[in-house]
Design a protein around this motif. Structure first.
Motif, PDB file in Angstrom:
ATOM      1  N   VAL A  24       9.486  14.264   6.181  1.00 27.86           N
ATOM      2  CA  VAL A  24       9.279  12.845   6.918  1.00 27.86           C
ATOM      3  C   VAL A  24       9.873  11.865   5.888  1.00 27.86           C
ATOM      4  O   VAL A  24      10.685  11.128   6.445  1.00 27.86           O
ATOM      5  CB  VAL A  24       7.798  12.597   7.288  1.00 27.86           C
ATOM      6  CG1 VAL A  24       7.559  11.115   7.674  1.00 27.86           C
ATOM      7  CG2 VAL A  24       7.287  13.416   8.426  1.00 27.86           C
ATOM      8  N   ARG A  25       9.474  12.127   4.670  1.00 28.15           N
ATOM      9  CA  ARG A  25      10.224  11.173   3.670  1.00 28.15           C
ATOM     10  C   ARG A  25      11.681  10.943   3.629  1.00 28.15           C
ATOM     11  O   ARG A  25      12.427  10.246   3.698  1.00 28.15           O
ATOM     12  CB  ARG A  25       9.569  11.321   2.325  1.00 28.15           C
ATOM     13  CG  ARG A  25      10.169  10.358   1.285  1.00 28.15           C
ATOM     14  CD  ARG A  25      10.428  10.816  -0.062  1.00 28.15           C
ATOM     15  NE  ARG A  25      11.243  12.147  -0.214  1.00 28.15           N
ATOM     16  CZ  ARG A  25      11.092  13.256  -1.101  1.00 28.15           C
ATOM     17  NH1 ARG A  25       9.921  12.599  -1.968  1.00 28.15           N
ATOM     18  NH2 ARG A  25      11.561  14.137  -1.077  1.00 28.15           N
ATOM     19  N   ASP A  26      12.260  12.370   3.760  1.00 27.25           N
ATOM     20  CA  ASP A  26      13.617  12.622   3.744  1.00 27.25           C
ATOM     21  C   ASP A  26      14.179  12.032   5.040  1.00 27.25           C
ATOM     22  O   ASP A  26      15.318  11.430   4.945  1.00 27.25           O
ATOM     23  CB  ASP A  26      14.135  14.257   3.390  1.00 27.25           C
ATOM     24  CG  ASP A  26      13.534  14.594   1.940  1.00 27.25           C
ATOM     25  OD1 ASP A  26      13.303  13.688   1.225  1.00 27.25           O
ATOM     26  OD2 ASP A  26      13.580  15.730   1.936  1.00 27.25           O
ATOM     27  N   ARG A  27      13.844  12.009   6.114  1.00 30.00           N
ATOM     28  CA  ARG A  27      14.116  11.679   7.448  1.00 30.00           C
ATOM     29  C   ARG A  27      14.319  10.199   7.402  1.00 30.00           C
ATOM     30  O   ARG A  27      15.145   9.502   7.683  1.00 30.00           O
ATOM     31  CB  ARG A  27      13.398  12.211   8.487  1.00 30.00           C
ATOM     32  CG  ARG A  27      13.994  11.850   9.934  1.00 30.00           C
ATOM     33  CD  ARG A  27      13.382  12.491  10.956  1.00 30.00           C
ATOM     34  NE  ARG A  27      13.954  12.286  12.196  1.00 30.00           N
ATOM     35  CZ  ARG A  27      15.145  12.279  12.852  1.00 30.00           C
ATOM     36  NH1 ARG A  27      15.907  13.008  12.342  1.00 30.00           N
ATOM     37  NH2 ARG A  27      15.192  11.739  14.005  1.00 30.00           N
TER      38      ARG A  27
ATOM     39  N   THR B 133       0.851  -1.176  -0.041  1.00 30.61           N
ATOM     40  CA  THR B 133      -0.017  -0.036   0.090  1.00 30.61           C
ATOM     41  C   THR B 133       0.944   1.124  -0.017  1.00 30.61           C
ATOM     42  O   THR B 133       2.002   1.248   0.008  1.00 30.61           O
ATOM     43  CB  THR B 133      -0.934   0.049   1.271  1.00 30.61           C
ATOM     44  OG1 THR B 133      -1.908   1.083   1.025  1.00 30.61           O
ATOM     45  CG2 THR B 133      -0.267   0.110   2.493  1.00 30.61           C
ATOM     46  N   THR B 134       0.345   2.376  -0.265  1.00 34.63           N
ATOM     47  CA  THR B 134       1.235   3.530  -0.289  1.00 34.63           C
ATOM     48  C   THR B 134       0.421   4.547   0.973  1.00 34.63           C
ATOM     49  O   THR B 134      -0.363   4.558   1.525  1.00 34.63           O
ATOM     50  CB  THR B 134       0.838   4.321  -1.476  1.00 34.63           C
ATOM     51  OG1 THR B 134       1.049   3.823  -2.586  1.00 34.63           O
ATOM     52  CG2 THR B 134       1.272   5.781  -1.372  1.00 34.63           C
ATOM     53  N   ILE B 135       1.619   5.038   1.747  1.00 36.18           N
ATOM     54  CA  ILE B 135       1.236   5.945   2.765  1.00 36.18           C
ATOM     55  C   ILE B 135       1.917   7.393   2.270  1.00 36.18           C
ATOM     56  O   ILE B 135       3.066   7.250   2.169  1.00 36.18           O
ATOM     57  CB  ILE B 135       2.134   5.660   4.256  1.00 36.18           C
ATOM     58  CG1 ILE B 135       1.324   4.214   4.597  1.00 36.18           C
ATOM     59  CG2 ILE B 135       1.645   6.481   5.330  1.00 36.18           C
ATOM     60  CD1 ILE B 135       2.215   3.363   5.706  1.00 36.18           C
ATOM     61  N   GLN B 136       1.117   8.346   2.460  1.00 31.15           N
ATOM     62  CA  GLN B 136       1.461   9.602   2.312  1.00 31.15           C
ATOM     63  C   GLN B 136       2.098  10.465   3.333  1.00 31.15           C
ATOM     64  O   GLN B 136       1.305  10.423   4.365  1.00 31.15           O
ATOM     65  CB  GLN B 136       0.273  10.445   1.527  1.00 31.15           C
ATOM     66  CG  GLN B 136       0.171  10.018   0.039  1.00 31.15           C
ATOM     67  CD  GLN B 136      -1.131  10.672  -0.479  1.00 31.15           C
ATOM     68  OE1 GLN B 136      -1.741  11.613   0.170  1.00 31.15           O
ATOM     69  NE2 GLN B 136      -1.600  10.414  -1.582  1.00 31.15           N
TER      70      GLN B 136
END
Length: 86
Positions: free
Chosen positions: A12-15, A4-7
């Motif tokens: 946050v993504r970079d961390r 699944t995908t979590i947005q």
């Protein structure tokens, strides 16, 4: 297992990416590890109940009264170890 995908925000993504890179793993694995290591409120309550039952079985008592001097002394002791000046 289906994926699944979590947005999340870019920050946050970079961390998560930095954490994954430092651990030589993937963001997927970082998130999976976090989920596996974090207790749900139900799991926490069950663990606390088991702990209290075990202490009761051995006659150990922990006072939940935050004004108890022994509890305050213990909290001050741990705060000192952790470097908390409050």
């Amino acid at each position: 297992m289906p994926l699944t995908t979590i947005q999340v925000d870019v920050e946050v993504r970079d961390r998560l990416k930095a954490i994954a890179d430092a651990s030589h793993t993937s963001i997927k694995q970082v998130v999976a590890n976090m989920a596996a290591q974090t207790l749900t409120p139900t799991e926490l309550a069950e663990r606390q109940a088991r702990g209290r039952a075990a202490m009761a079985a051995t006659g150990t008592v922990i006072n939940d009264d935050p004004t108890d001097p022994d509890r305050q002394a213990a909290q001050a002791f741990w705060a000192g170890l952790e470097g908390d000046a409050s």
